[in-house]
Design a protein around this motif. Structure first.
Motif, mmCIF file in Angstrom:
data_model
loop_
_atom_site.group_PDB
_atom_site.id
_atom_site.type_symbol
_atom_site.label_atom_id
_atom_site.label_comp_id
_atom_site.label_asym_id
_atom_site.label_seq_id
_atom_site.Cartn_x
_atom_site.Cartn_y
_atom_site.Cartn_z
ATOM 1 N N LEU A 151 0.855 -1.186 0.000
ATOM 2 C CA LEU A 151 0.000 0.000 0.000
ATOM 3 C C LEU A 151 0.887 1.230 0.000
ATOM 4 O O LEU A 151 1.776 1.368 0.846
ATOM 5 N N LEU A 152 0.660 2.136 -0.946
ATOM 6 C CA LEU A 152 1.512 3.316 -1.095
ATOM 7 C C LEU A 152 0.642 4.564 -1.148
ATOM 8 O O LEU A 152 -0.241 4.681 -2.010
ATOM 9 N N ALA A 153 0.874 5.474 -0.203
ATOM 10 C CA ALA A 153 0.075 6.689 -0.119
ATOM 11 C C ALA A 153 0.987 7.911 -0.085
ATOM 12 O O ALA A 153 1.697 8.131 0.903
ATOM 13 N N PRO A 154 0.994 8.706 -1.137
ATOM 14 C CA PRO A 154 1.800 9.931 -1.114
ATOM 15 C C PRO A 154 1.138 10.993 -0.230
ATOM 16 O O PRO A 154 -0.081 11.048 -0.112
ATOM 17 N N GLN A 155 1.966 11.805 0.388
ATOM 18 C CA GLN A 155 1.499 12.921 1.217
ATOM 19 C C GLN A 155 1.657 14.220 0.427
ATOM 20 O O GLN A 155 2.765 14.553 -0.008
ATOM 21 N N ALA A 156 0.559 14.951 0.245
ATOM 22 C CA ALA A 156 0.636 16.240 -0.452
ATOM 23 C C ALA A 156 1.260 17.297 0.450
ATOM 24 O O ALA A 156 1.075 17.283 1.670
ATOM 25 N N ASN A 157 1.980 18.206 -0.165
ATOM 26 C CA ASN A 157 2.524 19.336 0.588
ATOM 27 C C ASN A 157 1.370 20.158 1.163
ATOM 28 O O ASN A 157 0.410 20.481 0.456
ATOM 29 N N GLN A 158 1.457 20.490 2.443
ATOM 30 C CA GLN A 158 0.427 21.294 3.113
ATOM 31 C C GLN A 158 -0.968 20.688 2.949
ATOM 32 O O GLN A 158 -1.979 21.385 2.957
ATOM 33 N N HIS A 159 -0.995 19.346 2.777
ATOM 34 C CA HIS A 159 -2.237 18.569 2.783
ATOM 35 C C HIS A 159 -3.199 18.914 1.657
ATOM 36 O O HIS A 159 -4.393 18.637 1.751
ATOM 37 N N THR A 160 -2.697 19.506 0.580
ATOM 38 C CA THR A 160 -3.584 19.768 -0.556
ATOM 39 C C THR A 160 -2.818 19.557 -1.860
ATOM 40 O O THR A 160 -1.646 19.924 -1.967
ATOM 41 N N TRP A 161 -3.486 18.940 -2.832
ATOM 42 C CA TRP A 161 -2.831 18.639 -4.104
ATOM 43 C C TRP A 161 -2.835 19.850 -5.033
ATOM 44 O O TRP A 161 -1.913 20.052 -5.805
ATOM 45 N N TYR A 162 -3.908 20.621 -4.982
ATOM 46 C CA TYR A 162 -4.021 21.828 -5.811
ATOM 47 C C TYR A 162 -4.951 22.793 -5.075
ATOM 48 O O TYR A 162 -5.756 22.379 -4.245
ATOM 49 N N PRO A 163 -4.856 24.109 -5.353
ATOM 50 C CA PRO A 163 -5.466 25.096 -4.452
ATOM 51 C C PRO A 163 -6.982 25.263 -4.539
ATOM 52 O O PRO A 163 -7.628 25.508 -3.519
ATOM 53 N N TYR A 164 -7.550 25.151 -5.733
ATOM 54 C CA TYR A 164 -8.962 25.509 -5.883
ATOM 55 C C TYR A 164 -9.826 24.269 -6.092
ATOM 56 O O TYR A 164 -9.344 23.141 -6.113
ATOM 57 N N SER A 165 -11.114 24.488 -6.285
ATOM 58 C CA SER A 165 -12.033 23.390 -6.593
ATOM 59 C C SER A 165 -11.587 22.653 -7.853
ATOM 60 O O SER A 165 -11.012 23.264 -8.767
ATOM 61 N N PHE A 166 -11.891 21.365 -7.934
ATOM 62 C CA PHE A 166 -11.552 20.608 -9.146
ATOM 63 C C PHE A 166 -12.404 21.055 -10.338
ATOM 64 O O PHE A 166 -12.100 20.726 -11.478
ATOM 65 N N MET A 167 -13.457 21.849 -10.076
ATOM 66 C CA MET A 167 -14.300 22.383 -11.146
ATOM 67 C C MET A 167 -13.791 23.731 -11.661
ATOM 68 O O MET A 167 -14.374 24.306 -12.569
ATOM 69 N N SER B 155 -12.332 12.232 -2.346
ATOM 70 C CA SER B 155 -12.533 13.668 -2.460
ATOM 71 C C SER B 155 -11.493 14.280 -3.415
ATOM 72 O O SER B 155 -11.438 13.880 -4.573
ATOM 73 N N GLN B 156 -10.671 15.212 -2.968
ATOM 74 C CA GLN B 156 -9.661 15.766 -3.868
ATOM 75 C C GLN B 156 -8.761 14.653 -4.415
ATOM 76 O O GLN B 156 -8.357 14.690 -5.581
ATOM 77 N N GLY B 157 -8.489 13.670 -3.593
ATOM 78 C CA GLY B 157 -7.696 12.527 -4.058
ATOM 79 C C GLY B 157 -8.423 11.708 -5.106
ATOM 80 O O GLY B 157 -7.801 11.133 -6.007
ATOM 81 N N ALA B 158 -9.760 11.639 -4.999
ATOM 82 C CA ALA B 158 -10.552 10.929 -6.002
ATOM 83 C C ALA B 158 -10.534 11.675 -7.332
ATOM 84 O O ALA B 158 -10.489 11.060 -8.404
ATOM 85 N N CYS B 159 -10.553 13.006 -7.258
ATOM 86 C CA CYS B 159 -10.478 13.813 -8.475
ATOM 87 C C CYS B 159 -9.119 13.641 -9.154
ATOM 88 O O CYS B 159 -9.031 13.438 -10.369
#
Length: 210
Positions: free
Chosen positions: A49-65, A105-109
């Motif tokens: 099982l491999l889980a990367p950790q995003a910097n500051q707990h977010t992959w990108y700043p805004y909504s995926f929309m 959530s953001q990880g699913a996107c």
């Protein structure tokens, strides 16, 4: 550009000893350790099982929309991280059809977008409350053939973060690209991973064992 890649939390078997592997992508404000806890409810005894950790707990700043450009460079960095982990797993001798991807959530996107851009014959994918990324769906970015990969998309019909139409669009895209899609929409459901989704996930995970 800094990479989060060095910050991968692992659980389960070592890559060198595992027969299968799962890449697990946490949501906004979440953590690698947090998403790995889901594995305690999954049929993953022989998995790395491999889980990367995003910097500051977010992959990108805004909504995926939001427009894709607004979420750069985080979006491209996050997609590259998944690609690097996938390469590491393949280099360890685990074949693509024994590799699974899971995101919430953001990880699913992020996972949805990675899959659409890199379709192939995976073991399976589990998209909890998410869909492909962008203000509009840009199919020109998507390529490959899932060759029957089972993909689960589960989401509430009133999710504050994930519009129902984007989940449905993602289902359509994956099906057109050759995936065997299970879409589950939960009326008035919360923004979380539900027991039903775990059960459906385990059905896919145990399919090849029966």
């Amino acid at each position: 550009m800094h990479r989060h890649h060095k910050n991968v939390v692992t659980a389960g078997k070592a890559l060198s000893e595992a027969s299968k592997a799962m890449i697990m992508i946490h949501g906004r404000g979440g953590s690698a350790a947090g998403i790995l806890e889901i594995a305690e409810s999954l049929e993953v005894a022989d998995f790395a099982l491999l889980a990367p950790q995003a910097n500051q707990h977010t992959w990108y700043p805004y909504s995926f929309m939001a427009p894709v450009a607004n979420n750069q460079p985080g979006l491209d960095t996050g997609l590259a991280v998944i690609g690097e982990i996938l390469d590491d797993i393949l280099a360890a001798g685990i074949s693509r059809e024994n590799i699974y991807l899971l995101g919430f959530s953001q990880g699913a996107c992020l996972t949805s977008e990675f899959l659409a851009r890199n379709a192939g014959h995976f073991g399976g994918a589990f998209i909890y409350s998410g869909g492909v990324i962008g203000a509009e769906v840009d199919r020109s970015n998507y390529s490959g053939d899932f060759e029957g990969t089972p993909i689960l998309l589960g989401c509430s019909d009133v999710d504050a973060h994930v519009p129902l139409h984007r989940v449905q669009d993602t289902t359509s895209i994956f099906a057109e690209m050759g995936a065997e899609v299970t879409e589950r929409i939960y009326p008035n459901g919360p923004h979380t991973i539900l027991a039903d989704e775990i059960e459906l996930t385990n059905r896919i995970l145990t399919r090849s064992q029966s």
